[in-house]
Design a protein around this motif. Structure first.
Motif, PDB file in Angstrom:
ATOM      1  N   PHE A  20       0.825  -1.209   0.000  1.00  0.00           N
ATOM      2  CA  PHE A  20       0.000   0.000   0.000  1.00  0.00           C
ATOM      3  C   PHE A  20       0.860   1.260   0.000  1.00  0.00           C
ATOM      4  N   VAL A  21       2.104   1.141   0.449  1.00  0.00           N
ATOM      5  CA  VAL A  21       3.033   2.276   0.394  1.00  0.00           C
ATOM      6  C   VAL A  21       3.655   2.374  -0.989  1.00  0.00           C
ATOM      7  N   ARG A  22       3.958   1.236  -1.597  1.00  0.00           N
ATOM      8  CA  ARG A  22       4.614   1.218  -2.906  1.00  0.00           C
ATOM      9  C   ARG A  22       3.783   1.925  -3.966  1.00  0.00           C
ATOM     10  N   ARG A  23       2.478   1.869  -3.800  1.00  0.00           N
ATOM     11  CA  ARG A  23       1.598   2.524  -4.765  1.00  0.00           C
ATOM     12  C   ARG A  23       1.683   4.053  -4.670  1.00  0.00           C
ATOM     13  N   GLU A  24       2.090   4.545  -3.508  1.00  0.00           N
ATOM     14  CA  GLU A  24       2.063   5.985  -3.265  1.00  0.00           C
ATOM     15  C   GLU A  24       3.450   6.630  -3.218  1.00  0.00           C
ATOM     16  N   VAL A  25       4.471   5.836  -2.963  1.00  0.00           N
ATOM     17  CA  VAL A  25       5.810   6.384  -2.724  1.00  0.00           C
ATOM     18  C   VAL A  25       6.802   5.776  -3.710  1.00  0.00           C
ATOM     19  N   ARG A  26       7.656   6.594  -4.248  1.00  0.00           N
ATOM     20  CA  ARG A  26       8.703   6.121  -5.144  1.00  0.00           C
ATOM     21  C   ARG A  26      10.057   6.396  -4.504  1.00  0.00           C
ATOM     22  N   ILE A  27      10.698   5.336  -4.058  1.00  0.00           N
ATOM     23  CA  ILE A  27      12.026   5.467  -3.461  1.00  0.00           C
ATOM     24  C   ILE A  27      13.053   4.998  -4.493  1.00  0.00           C
ATOM     25  N   PRO A  28      13.997   5.829  -4.871  1.00  0.00           N
ATOM     26  CA  PRO A  28      15.007   5.416  -5.858  1.00  0.00           C
ATOM     27  C   PRO A  28      15.740   4.151  -5.400  1.00  0.00           C
ATOM     28  N   ARG A  29      15.994   3.258  -6.330  1.00  0.00           N
ATOM     29  CA  ARG A  29      16.606   1.982  -5.970  1.00  0.00           C
ATOM     30  C   ARG A  29      17.973   2.169  -5.326  1.00  0.00           C
ATOM     31  N   ASP A  30      18.779   3.098  -5.837  1.00  0.00           N
ATOM     32  CA  ASP A  30      20.113   3.272  -5.251  1.00  0.00           C
ATOM     33  C   ASP A  30      20.023   3.785  -3.819  1.00  0.00           C
ATOM     34  N   THR A  31      19.006   4.580  -3.520  1.00  0.00           N
ATOM     35  CA  THR A  31      18.799   5.048  -2.147  1.00  0.00           C
ATOM     36  C   THR A  31      18.350   3.898  -1.259  1.00  0.00           C
ATOM     37  N   LEU A  32      17.428   3.092  -1.766  1.00  0.00           N
ATOM     38  CA  LEU A  32      16.927   1.949  -1.001  1.00  0.00           C
ATOM     39  C   LEU A  32      18.042   0.960  -0.685  1.00  0.00           C
ATOM     40  N   MET A  33      18.964   0.774  -1.600  1.00  0.00           N
ATOM     41  CA  MET A  33      20.045  -0.188  -1.411  1.00  0.00           C
ATOM     42  C   MET A  33      21.190   0.372  -0.569  1.00  0.00           C
ATOM     43  N   SER A  34      21.181   1.662  -0.316  1.00  0.00           N
ATOM     44  CA  SER A  34      22.260   2.292   0.431  1.00  0.00           C
ATOM     45  C   SER A  34      22.038   2.157   1.933  1.00  0.00           C
ATOM     46  N   HIS A  35      22.942   2.774   2.716  1.00  0.00           N
ATOM     47  CA  HIS A  35      22.815   2.738   4.169  1.00  0.00           C
ATOM     48  C   HIS A  35      21.535   3.423   4.645  1.00  0.00           C
ATOM     49  N   ARG A  36      20.958   4.259   3.804  1.00  0.00           N
ATOM     50  CA  ARG A  36      19.716   4.920   4.189  1.00  0.00           C
ATOM     51  C   ARG A  36      18.540   3.948   4.180  1.00  0.00           C
ATOM     52  N   GLY A  37      18.638   2.898   3.375  1.00  0.00           N
ATOM     53  CA  GLY A  37      17.531   1.961   3.258  1.00  0.00           C
ATOM     54  C   GLY A  37      17.524   0.864   4.302  1.00  0.00           C
ATOM     55  N   TRP A  38      18.724   0.454   4.730  1.00  0.00           N
ATOM     56  CA  TRP A  38      18.803  -0.660   5.681  1.00  0.00           C
ATOM     57  C   TRP A  38      20.209  -0.719   6.251  1.00  0.00           C
ATOM     58  N   ASP A  39      20.407  -1.601   7.237  1.00  0.00           N
ATOM     59  CA  ASP A  39      21.723  -1.807   7.840  1.00  0.00           C
ATOM     60  C   ASP A  39      22.306  -3.114   7.301  1.00  0.00           C
ATOM     61  N   ALA A  40      23.106  -3.006   6.260  1.00  0.00           N
ATOM     62  CA  ALA A  40      23.710  -4.198   5.663  1.00  0.00           C
ATOM     63  C   ALA A  40      24.504  -4.966   6.710  1.00  0.00           C
ATOM     64  N   GLY A  41      24.335  -6.275   6.724  1.00  0.00           N
ATOM     65  CA  GLY A  41      25.080  -7.138   7.640  1.00  0.00           C
ATOM     66  C   GLY A  41      24.465  -7.274   9.018  1.00  0.00           C
ATOM     67  N   ALA A  42      23.564  -6.359   9.380  1.00  0.00           N
ATOM     68  CA  ALA A  42      23.037  -6.373  10.745  1.00  0.00           C
ATOM     69  C   ALA A  42      22.208  -7.622  11.027  1.00  0.00           C
ATOM     70  N   LEU A  43      21.353  -8.015  10.086  1.00  0.00           N
ATOM     71  CA  LEU A  43      20.521  -9.194  10.324  1.00  0.00           C
ATOM     72  C   LEU A  43      21.365 -10.461  10.384  1.00  0.00           C
TER      73      LEU A  43
END
Length: 236
Positions: A20-43
């Motif tokens: 329901f968020v994807r329909r309304e929000v466009r997050i650039p893929r490079d931003t989503l894949m960066s440190h802003r999108g998640w904490d790589a390695g944390a999980l």
């Protein structure tokens, strides 16, 4: 508290965007894949703690660019510049259905343990970007805690001593962030006055996906286990 157990959380575990968020929000893929999108390695690290310690793990899979599980619901940073554009109903659903549900599960678990006379070491697992505002961060491993809490400071320093002895890493207290900044552990400190130790570990993302990552994780988990054993021994 005569017995202490570990509860593990990973607030920035994934990059999921609810439909329901994807329909309304466009997050650039490079931003989503960066440190802003998640904490790589944390999980990955959080799961290693879980498996080694046989401790419960609660992980939040929605990207922090939609709603940040490590921010209080009233924080201006709980929504990013992308999700702030959502209408009130959508933001309320994100807070009630996802953010609050995640945090409430953790709180209920901690409360159940404390009601049985069991103390809780809450370990929140994160990673951070090595470059911030054009400058390299000198920290390899950061342990975040409240310096005014005798128990948190004691456990954190015991763990840091072991980490420094296990490898040639720059291990720092309350860097690259302060342990008293708004976060999951700071919220729980206000609720759980006794029998609660809230720590965050921050791992520099420069180690993720390198040949030394697994070895680093092994030492991080082993030194925590040793610190926990020493902690329980002093209180037995």
């Amino acid at each position: 508290m005569r017995e202490w157990r570990v509860v593990i959380t990973c607030e920035h575990a994934g990059r999921t965007i609810p439909a329901f968020v994807r329909r309304e929000v466009r997050i650039p893929r490079d931003t989503l894949m960066s440190h802003r999108g998640w904490d790589a390695g944390a999980l990955d690290l959080a799961r290693r703690f879980r498996d080694d310690l046989h401790a419960p793990l609660h992980a939040f899979s929605i990207t922090r660019l939609v709603v940040d599980a490590n921010r209080s619901p009233e924080s201006p940073e709980v929504f990013s510049e992308y999700s702030r554009a959502l209408d009130d109903a959508a933001r309320t659903e994100l807070l009630d259905r996802h953010h609050a549900r995640f945090r409430d599960k953790v709180l209920r678990l901690i409360t159940r343990l404390q009601n049985r006379g069991i103390g809780v070491i809450h370990l929140s697992v994160h990673s951070f970007t090595p470059i911030w505002k054009g400058r390299a961060r000198p920290t390899d491993i950061g342990i975040l805690f409240d310096p005014k809490s005798r128990d948190e400071a004691m456990f954190a320093r015991s763990w840091m001593r072991r980490l420094r002895g296990a490898g040639d890493w720059a291990v720092h207290a309350n860097k690259p962030y302060r342990g008293t900044d708004d976060g999951h552990t700071t919220t729980l400190r206000d609720v759980n006055v006794n029998g609660y130790v809230g720590l965050e570990i921050e791992i520099n993302r420069k180690f993720v996906d390198t040949s030394g990552w697994s070895d680093l994780c092994t030492h991080v988990v082993a030194t925590f286990r040793d610190a926990l054993s020493a902690w329980n021994a002093r209180r037995s």
